[in-house]
Design an enzyme around this catalytic site. Structure first.
Site, PDB file in Angstrom:
ATOM      1  N   HIS A 140      37.956  40.606  35.719  1.00 31.30           N
ATOM      2  CA  HIS A 140      38.088  39.141  35.577  1.00 31.30           C
ATOM      3  C   HIS A 140      39.478  38.410  35.897  1.00 31.30           C
ATOM      4  O   HIS A 140      40.503  39.059  35.457  1.00 31.30           O
ATOM      5  CB  HIS A 140      37.353  38.628  34.344  1.00 31.30           C
ATOM      6  CG  HIS A 140      38.178  38.812  33.074  1.00 31.30           C
ATOM      7  ND1 HIS A 140      39.519  38.194  32.732  1.00 31.30           N
ATOM      8  CD2 HIS A 140      38.201  40.043  32.396  1.00 31.30           C
ATOM      9  CE1 HIS A 140      39.824  38.874  31.791  1.00 31.30           C
ATOM     10  NE2 HIS A 140      39.366  39.849  31.304  1.00 31.30           N
ATOM     11  N   HIS A 149      45.683  47.489  48.653  1.00 34.59           N
ATOM     12  CA  HIS A 149      44.523  48.428  48.707  1.00 34.59           C
ATOM     13  C   HIS A 149      44.326  48.945  47.291  1.00 34.59           C
ATOM     14  O   HIS A 149      45.257  49.504  46.543  1.00 34.59           O
ATOM     15  CB  HIS A 149      44.882  49.741  49.522  1.00 34.59           C
ATOM     16  CG  HIS A 149      44.008  50.784  49.467  1.00 34.59           C
ATOM     17  ND1 HIS A 149      44.015  52.007  50.301  1.00 34.59           N
ATOM     18  CD2 HIS A 149      42.614  51.129  48.873  1.00 34.59           C
ATOM     19  CE1 HIS A 149      42.950  52.741  50.306  1.00 34.59           C
ATOM     20  NE2 HIS A 149      42.205  52.257  49.497  1.00 34.59           N
TER      21      HIS A 149
END
Ligand SMILES: CC(C)(COP(=O)(O)OP(=O)(O)OC[C@H]1O[C@@H](n2cnc3c(N)ncnc32)[C@H](O)[C@@H]1OP(=O)(O)O)[C@@H](O)C(=O)NCCC(=O)NCCS
Length: 215
Positions: A140, A149
């Site tokens: 979150h 990446h």
């Protein structure tokens, strides 16, 4: 029979990562068809996956519209450069595997790849071209800048910030509220307990700077 109004997806990069992208694209059913291309002619005249031909760049450019493009080659900086070079070919498209778990409040930029079993939590933001690879967790409120990446099995705690084109290595962990600097690399299996400055390589448990590393 795929809906003829859907875009055809061009996967740029006919290597292993291209196969992951093509597999997710086929599974999603979001495309009229999937084809691949590559700058290396040795890759042409082969199939990337069954039903996914590898064609020269000029041949894919001549395919009937609508077209969409996903960059699936090389390092983060190279992916960013190829996206700029190929910007007139087709708009960048995100590819999302149907087994990716993406919160409804997450914001996903163009050209992202979300693979099977990855998790993107509520209010997380992904910039353009971000990869959240197999089994990775972006929890979150994370904020991940373009072309970063998050490698297979990596875990970002809540509200982690990841800078542009950074690599968070396979199986690593970043504790909540920390920052990974732009173009930094966190090594495979590392546990980051503090912020990483830009463009440095860190590894180990707990992570420390690699004096001899190439970045
Ligand atoms: C950390 C990393 C970037 C270092 O790469 P590099 O700059 O080429 O460094 P080297 O391989 O020369 O290793 C330098 C030193 O770091 C150590 N090292 C390298 N990777 C390490 C890691 N993940 N954890 C702990 N130590 C590591 C090496 O053993 C070496 O130690 P030494 O100097 O005592 O011999 C790389 O090993 C890594 O983990 N990359 C992430 C790969 C990844 O997850 N990719 C995603 C694939 S989808």
């Amino acid at each position: 029979m795929a809906d003829a109004s859907l875009p055809l997806l061009i996967v740029f990069g006919a290597g292993g990562h291209g196969r992951v992208v093509a597999d997710a694209a086929l599974a999603s059913g979001a495309w009229r068809a999937v084809v691949a291309t590559d700058r290396d002619p040795a890759q042409w005249n082969a199939e990337l996956l069954p039903g996914v031909p590898v064609l020269p760049l000029d041949a894919v450019a001549a395919l009937p519209a609508p077209l969409a493009l996903h960059i699936a080659i090389g390092t983060n900086a190279y992916r960013r450069a190829e996206a700029a070079r190929l910007r007139d070919l087709a708009p960048l498209a995100s590819v999302i595997h149907p087994h990716a778990s993406v919160a409804v409040t997450a914001r996903i930029g163009v050209g992202c790849l979300l693979t099977a079993q990855c998790v993107v939590g509520p209010l997380a933001r992904l910039g353009a071209g971000v990869i959240v690879n197999h089994g990775a967790v972006v929890d979150h409120d994370c904020d991940v800048d373009a072309w970063a990446h998050i490698a297979p099995g990596a875990r970002l705690g809540g509200a982690v910030r990841v800078g542009e084109a950074a690599l968070v290595g396979a199986g690593s962990t970043v504790l909540r509220n920390l920052s990974i600097g732009a173009e930094a690399t966190l090594g495979a299996g590392a546990v980051a307990l503090c912020d990483l400055p830009p463009a440095q390589s860190w590894a180990g448990v707990p992570a420390s700077r690699l004096a001899t590393a190439s970045a």
